[in-house]
Design a protein around this motif. Structure first.
Motif, PDB file in Angstrom:
ATOM      1  N   SER A   9      19.674 -35.296 -20.619  1.00  0.00           N
ATOM      2  CA  SER A   9      19.208 -35.313 -22.014  1.00  0.00           C
ATOM      3  C   SER A   9      19.937 -36.029 -23.041  1.00  0.00           C
ATOM      4  CB  SER A   9      19.021 -33.804 -22.785  1.00  0.00           C
ATOM      5  OG  SER A   9      20.133 -33.172 -23.164  1.00  0.00           O
ATOM      6  N   SER A  10      19.156 -36.904 -24.068  1.00  0.00           N
ATOM      7  CA  SER A  10      19.891 -37.573 -24.726  1.00  0.00           C
ATOM      8  C   SER A  10      20.829 -36.796 -25.812  1.00  0.00           C
ATOM      9  CB  SER A  10      19.176 -38.563 -25.717  1.00  0.00           C
ATOM     10  OG  SER A  10      18.091 -37.850 -26.444  1.00  0.00           O
ATOM     11  N   GLU A  11      20.434 -35.523 -26.005  1.00  0.00           N
ATOM     12  CA  GLU A  11      21.131 -34.460 -26.864  1.00  0.00           C
ATOM     13  C   GLU A  11      22.599 -34.165 -26.336  1.00  0.00           C
ATOM     14  OE1 GLU A  11      17.909 -34.057 -25.801  1.00  0.00           O
ATOM     15  OE2 GLU A  11      16.950 -34.365 -27.802  1.00  0.00           O
ATOM     16  N   TRP A  12      22.374 -33.996 -25.150  1.00  0.00           N
ATOM     17  CA  TRP A  12      23.711 -33.802 -24.311  1.00  0.00           C
ATOM     18  C   TRP A  12      24.626 -34.993 -24.518  1.00  0.00           C
ATOM     19  CZ3 TRP A  12      27.386 -30.805 -22.902  1.00  0.00           C
ATOM     20  CH2 TRP A  12      28.257 -31.240 -21.782  1.00  0.00           C
ATOM     21  N   ASP A  14      24.832 -37.280 -26.784  1.00  0.00           N
ATOM     22  CA  ASP A  14      25.049 -37.380 -28.187  1.00  0.00           C
ATOM     23  C   ASP A  14      26.027 -36.538 -28.411  1.00  0.00           C
ATOM     24  OD1 ASP A  14      23.981 -38.768 -30.392  1.00  0.00           O
ATOM     25  OD2 ASP A  14      22.955 -36.953 -31.236  1.00  0.00           O
TER      26      ASP A  14
END
Ligand code: SAM
Length: 273
Positions: A9-12, A14
């Protein structure tokens, strides 16, 4: 046998970007800088770029105009990479990003023709031995330096220590070496395999430690990493899953409160042909 691929995930990405930037061995960049051509645009191919964190870290450390060709198999991450390009080069020159939807295990030398540098970060341990051997051959044929950062080295240390840490770490280590539909993952063996493969082809290989050292300032990342670490360990060993609830609650509470120091060893590798 695990079904692949697992999406990141892009959240991870980030969340881990600042710790990744702090961990990468910047003296390897100095070695590469000394070999740069005196003029002309740098063409850097970043393999499995995710959301583009490597470019945002490295481009401002290098002088001169740069073209970053960012490869990933995940179109959503490529979109993030394109919309968050690196800042300017060290001397203020412009940095341009081009994204390519690619399976990096199927690249051929023509796909990377003209590269001044090939990079990858947090990738090698996710590969199989055959995939890595293929990538080494492709890079060697292109003939430019290769910077491979943040490959897991296998050691994890939590402080304060807990008697269950070792069991979880052992199961996690097995998970990193698990069999998949593509073959067995290299996990912590990846750096030795990469260094050996490039050296056999006559290249110089420099290795540097690049550990994450997570403390109170990284409470969010430490808690998220811990969750993934425990999930992977429990997926690997069903017996562990049955007895780890109280440990997980205790460790997560410590991580969220900034009371857990986590060291995750990685290794960076620079190949100079
Ligand atoms: C742990 S992330 C690292 C992302 C980025 N390099 C960074 O350091 O933030 C691994 C990345 O590898 C990509 N990836 C894994 N296998 C791939 C393959 N065979 N071809 C292209 N991308 C791949 C994933 O989509 C993901 O973006």
């Amino acid at each position: 046998m695990t079904v692949e691929p697992i999406r990141v995930s892009s959240e991870w990405l980030d969340l881990r970007e600042p710790a990744d930037g702090d961990a990468r061995a910047s003296d390897l960049v100095e070695h590469f800088r000394r070999q740069l051509p005196a003029a002309g645009r740098l063409v850097i191919h970043d393999l499995a770029c995710g959301s583009g964190s490597m470019g945002r870290w490295l481009a401002p450390l290098l002088p001169g105009p740069q073209l970053w060709v960012m490869h990933d198999r995940d179109p959503d991450l490529l979109e993030v990479a394109a919309s968050h390009p690196p800042g300017r080069a060290a001397d203020g020159a412009s940095v341009v990003v081009d994204t390519r939807l690619s399976d990096i295990t199927r690249l051929c030398p023509d796909d990377l023709a003209g590269a001044t540098l090939i990079t990858a970060s947090a990738l090698l341990d996710l590969m199989t031995g055959d995939e890595l051997a293929g990538l080494i051959d492709v890079c060697a044929e292109v003939g430019c330096p290769v910077l491979l950062t943040l490959s897991v080295a296998g050691r994890v240390e939590l402080a304060p220590a807990d008697p269950l840490d070792r069991c979880v770490a052992a199961a996690f280590g097995e998970h990193q070496r698990r069999a998949t539909a593509r073959g067995r993952l290299l996990g912590p063996h990846a750096v030795a395999a990469a260094a050996g493969g490039f050296r056999r082809l006559g290249a110089d290989v420099l290795l540097r430690p690049s550990p994450w050292r997570l403390g109170a300032a990284h409470a969010g990342l430490a808690a998220e990493w811990l969750t993934g670490w425990l999930d992977a360990a429990c997926e690997q060993e069903a017996e562990l899953a049955a007895g780890v609830d109280a440990y997980a609650d205790r460790r997560l509470a410590q991580a969220r409160a900034g009371e857990l120091a986590v060291t995750v060893d990685h290794t960076d590798l620079l190949v100079l042909p």
